[in-house]
Design a protein around this motif. Sequence first.
Motif, mmCIF file in Angstrom:
data_model
loop_
_atom_site.group_PDB
_atom_site.id
_atom_site.type_symbol
_atom_site.label_atom_id
_atom_site.label_comp_id
_atom_site.label_asym_id
_atom_site.label_seq_id
_atom_site.Cartn_x
_atom_site.Cartn_y
_atom_site.Cartn_z
ATOM 1 N N THR A 11 0.874 -1.166 0.041
ATOM 2 C CA THR A 11 -0.188 -0.132 0.102
ATOM 3 C C THR A 11 0.822 1.181 0.165
ATOM 4 O OG1 THR A 11 -1.855 -1.162 1.192
ATOM 5 C CG2 THR A 11 -1.843 1.256 1.238
ATOM 6 N N LEU A 12 1.984 1.437 0.810
ATOM 7 C CA LEU A 12 2.905 2.362 1.016
ATOM 8 C C LEU A 12 3.515 2.674 -0.411
ATOM 9 C CD1 LEU A 12 4.091 4.678 2.350
ATOM 10 C CD2 LEU A 12 5.824 3.185 3.529
ATOM 11 N N THR A 14 2.439 1.938 -3.346
ATOM 12 C CA THR A 14 1.556 2.522 -4.353
ATOM 13 C C THR A 14 1.548 4.256 -4.115
ATOM 14 O OG1 THR A 14 0.048 0.492 -4.267
ATOM 15 C CG2 THR A 14 -0.723 2.770 -5.180
ATOM 16 N N TYR A 15 1.720 4.315 -2.709
ATOM 17 C CA TYR A 15 1.640 5.901 -2.666
ATOM 18 C C TYR A 15 3.042 6.634 -3.183
ATOM 19 C CZ TYR A 15 -3.125 5.278 -0.940
ATOM 20 O OH TYR A 15 -4.365 5.064 -0.787
ATOM 21 N N CYS A 38 -1.071 9.289 1.884
ATOM 22 C CA CYS A 38 -1.578 7.995 2.120
ATOM 23 C C CYS A 38 -2.913 7.770 2.416
ATOM 24 C CB CYS A 38 -0.647 7.135 2.967
ATOM 25 S SG CYS A 38 1.055 7.179 2.466
ATOM 26 N N GLY A 39 -3.852 7.542 1.503
ATOM 27 C CA GLY A 39 -5.382 7.428 1.525
ATOM 28 C C GLY A 39 -6.039 8.757 1.468
ATOM 29 N N LEU A 47 -2.894 -0.658 -7.540
ATOM 30 C CA LEU A 47 -1.850 -1.041 -6.641
ATOM 31 C C LEU A 47 -0.552 -1.782 -7.255
ATOM 32 C CD1 LEU A 47 -4.177 -2.449 -3.767
ATOM 33 C CD2 LEU A 47 -2.745 -0.524 -3.727
ATOM 34 N N PHE A 66 5.632 0.185 7.003
ATOM 35 C CA PHE A 66 5.463 1.631 6.892
ATOM 36 C C PHE A 66 6.977 2.149 7.343
ATOM 37 C CE2 PHE A 66 1.381 1.066 5.981
ATOM 38 C CZ PHE A 66 0.907 2.373 5.295
ATOM 39 N N ILE A 80 -1.587 10.540 6.679
ATOM 40 C CA ILE A 80 -2.180 9.116 6.475
ATOM 41 C C ILE A 80 -3.650 9.068 6.948
ATOM 42 C CG2 ILE A 80 -2.008 6.956 7.300
ATOM 43 C CD1 ILE A 80 0.962 7.488 7.753
ATOM 44 N N SER A 81 -4.565 8.693 6.015
ATOM 45 C CA SER A 81 -5.955 8.824 6.370
ATOM 46 C C SER A 81 -6.550 7.484 5.782
ATOM 47 C CB SER A 81 -6.751 10.157 5.979
ATOM 48 O OG SER A 81 -6.801 10.278 4.575
ATOM 49 N N VAL A 83 -6.119 4.373 6.050
ATOM 50 C CA VAL A 83 -5.094 3.418 5.696
ATOM 51 C C VAL A 83 -4.588 2.784 6.893
ATOM 52 C CG1 VAL A 83 -2.924 2.858 4.944
ATOM 53 C CG2 VAL A 83 -4.321 4.526 3.586
ATOM 54 N N VAL A 85 -2.601 1.284 9.468
ATOM 55 C CA VAL A 85 -1.062 1.128 10.027
ATOM 56 C C VAL A 85 -1.172 0.508 11.274
ATOM 57 C CG1 VAL A 85 0.971 2.628 10.201
ATOM 58 C CG2 VAL A 85 -0.726 3.276 8.466
#
Length: 92
Positions: A11-12, A14-15, A38-39, A47, A66, A80-81, A83, A85
């Motif tokens: 996921t990270l 991708t961002y 992120c998000g 992705l 992360f 970061i929202s 997502v 973690v």
Amino acid sequence: MEYAKITIGPTLLTYVVQALGRVPESLYDLQKIRNLSCGGRPVCQELIDPLKDTLPERLEIVRGDFSIIGKMSRLKKLAISAVPVKDFSFYL
């Protein structure tokens, strides 16, 4: 000369790709990032799939990792929202 692996969650990654405009090939590439979001908004691209996409040998995909954010020395803004973690130790 063999370099240490860079572990990063998919996921990270991708961002990070969205912020850089490409897949990072080294720690130096990651240090170029100044703003990372992120998000919170739809991802403009699919992705990164480590089984389908070609990734540099130095990158190792570890779900939920992360920690590499702590190595982004030029990072000024991190959002970061929405997502998940589990470990915020990179923030220290």
